[in-house]
Design a protein around this motif. Structure first.
Motif, PDB file in Angstrom:
ATOM      1  N   ASP A 128      48.720  28.922  48.227  1.00 23.57           N
ATOM      2  CA  ASP A 128      47.453  29.193  48.001  1.00 23.57           C
ATOM      3  C   ASP A 128      46.919  30.063  49.212  1.00 23.57           C
ATOM      4  OD1 ASP A 128      44.760  29.701  47.144  1.00 23.57           O
ATOM      5  OD2 ASP A 128      44.333  27.566  46.992  1.00 23.57           O
ATOM      6  N   GLY A 132      45.691  34.866  46.750  1.00 27.59           N
ATOM      7  CA  GLY A 132      45.805  34.130  45.328  1.00 27.59           C
ATOM      8  C   GLY A 132      47.066  33.416  45.447  1.00 27.59           C
ATOM      9  N   GLY A 161      47.867  30.722  37.681  1.00 23.93           N
ATOM     10  CA  GLY A 161      47.383  31.609  38.974  1.00 23.93           C
ATOM     11  C   GLY A 161      47.065  32.760  38.634  1.00 23.93           C
ATOM     12  N   HIS A 282      34.654  37.989  36.204  1.00 24.01           N
ATOM     13  CA  HIS A 282      35.080  37.522  37.717  1.00 24.01           C
ATOM     14  C   HIS A 282      33.972  37.591  38.647  1.00 24.01           C
ATOM     15  CE1 HIS A 282      36.924  37.773  41.510  1.00 24.01           C
ATOM     16  NE2 HIS A 282      38.029  37.219  41.097  1.00 24.01           N
ATOM     17  N   ARG A 293      35.426  29.551  44.112  1.00 23.84           N
ATOM     18  CA  ARG A 293      36.304  30.483  44.136  1.00 23.84           C
ATOM     19  C   ARG A 293      36.827  30.934  42.645  1.00 23.84           C
ATOM     20  NH1 ARG A 293      42.071  31.242  47.320  1.00 23.84           N
ATOM     21  NH2 ARG A 293      42.458  33.410  46.994  1.00 23.84           N
ATOM     22  N   TYR A 295      39.821  33.282  41.211  1.00 22.11           N
ATOM     23  CA  TYR A 295      40.948  33.781  41.703  1.00 22.11           C
ATOM     24  C   TYR A 295      41.326  35.231  40.985  1.00 22.11           C
ATOM     25  CZ  TYR A 295      42.730  29.695  44.208  1.00 22.11           C
ATOM     26  OH  TYR A 295      42.705  28.644  44.973  1.00 22.11           O
ATOM     27  N   SER A 297      43.231  37.806  38.910  1.00 27.53           N
ATOM     28  CA  SER A 297      44.119  37.778  37.753  1.00 27.53           C
ATOM     29  C   SER A 297      44.640  38.995  37.055  1.00 27.53           C
ATOM     30  CB  SER A 297      43.277  36.957  36.518  1.00 27.53           C
ATOM     31  OG  SER A 297      44.063  36.834  35.440  1.00 27.53           O
TER      32      SER A 297
END
Length: 360
Positions: A128, A132, A161, A282, A293, A295, A297
């Motif tokens: 992590d 990302g 992820g 986002h 948070r 992430y 993508s």
């Protein structure tokens, strides 16, 4: 025997598989070789389902090869990527000996297929980082070498992820494990990303395979059409280990129509919309007080950490929105995965989460 075929289980290297009634090309007007019904089912108006289907529909195979930039001989069609994963594990891993390496948090079928084959599961968790959730390439290589991994699954873009794997890192893993392991790049979400497909590396790395599916960007999840792309000799060997008729004829016909030029043009438009909505959602989610948070993508979903993931999940359900609860996964005790929907559906997500308590 080519080098990559040495990765097959020893007892399957000369395995002929099942020879079905459609395995040999024969010509005739009256087909009485497969014990099929002489009459169509009353519900089968065009009699499309009376006969067993082509084990590997050639038109569809050629269309996918053209779409993915390979030869038809490098493509094995199957029932989604799930079948390809299971087939690779069964064909390459001796139970109790040959390991399957994957990088949690990640798609769960790698672990399931390994467990069913009694193949040692080798987990190298993602890291992590500020960028990302990213794989630890050096640890992947070291673990695979030390523990006799026969298969290494790399998910790109990663699920959940969201990030793609640079091709240089894929090549690094394949080079380091040449002769020992097949490196499988799962590109289920590749259409939503900018990184080129690992199919372009196949000519230099025979111990590489790529998984693709029509379930995501092409909106054909219920048709269950996926494929593995690899060395032609390995594809032929995998076919001998596969069930006789994996692709139902109606699904094949639907997939072929869905890969026509008009359908592909519409699909490209929808992918562009998803990418636009991905950026918009986002930013909007990151601005909410209860979000810790969001992430980055490259896929058609966003992974989001919440101050109170249970409350967020409940708010969404109360609004009629179902998302993927990731809290049981490694590293993701406070996270939900949200698929990108239509603009209206995405607005519904934001409305449901607007009044969450701020992050501590």
């Amino acid at each position: 025997m080519s080098g990559v075929l040495q990765l097959l289980r020893e007892d399957l290297r000369d395995f002929a598989g099942y020879s079905s009634a459609r395995s040999t090309a024969l010509a005739g007007e009256v087909w009485l070789n497969a014990n099929e019904s002489a009459w169509a089912n009353p519900a089968d108006a065009d009699a499309a389902c009376r006969r067993y289907p082509d084990p590997q529909p050639q038109a569809l195979r050629a269309r996918l090869a053209a779409l993915y930039g390979c030869t038809p001989e490098q493509v094995l069609l199957g029932r989604g990527s799930d079948e390809a994963i299971d087939l690779l594990v069964r064909a390459l891993c001796v139970p109790g000996r040959d390991g399957v390496l994957y990088t949690p948090p990640v798609f769960g079928m790698y672990a399931v297929s390994a467990r069913l084959q009694n193949a040692p599961a080798l987990e190298v968790p993602l890291r992590d980082t500020e960028a990302g959730l990213v794989p630890d390439i050096d640890a992947i290589i070291a673990t695979a070498l030390q523990h006799r991994a026969r298969l290494v699954f790399l998910c790109s873009p990663s699920n959940p992820g969201g990030l793609s794997l640079p091709l240089a890192q894929v090549a690094q893993v394949a080079s380091a494990l040449r002769g020992q392991a097949l490196v499988v790049v799962d590109e289920a979400y590749a259409e939503f990303a900018d990184v080129p497909s690992a199919v372009g590396l196949l000519a230099q790395h025979e111990n590489l395979a790529v998984l693709r599916t029509l379930s995501k960007a092409h909106a054909l999840a219920a048709a269950r059409i996926g494929c593995v792309i690899a060395d032609a000799g390995l594809i032929a060997a995998l076919r001998r280990c596969q069930a006789p008729y994996p692709i139902p004829a109606p699904c094949s016909a639907l997939a072929l129509e869905g890969l026509g030029e008009a359908a592909l043009a519409r699909t490209r438009e929808r992918i562009a919309w998803v990418r636009h909505e991905r950026a918009r959602l986002h930013a909007a989610l990151a601005a909410l007080p209860g979000v810790r948070r969001v992430y980055a993508s490259d896929a058609n979903f966003l992974l989001v950490r919440f101050a109170d993931a249970e409350a967020a999940f409940g708010r969404l359900l109360a609004a009629g929105v179902v998302v993927r609860d990731q809290r049981a996964a490694v590293l993701l005790h406070d996270a939900l995965r949200i698929t990108l929907g239509t603009p209206e559906q995405n607005a519904r997500v934001l409305d449901a989460l607007a009044t969450l308590e701020p992050a501590a």
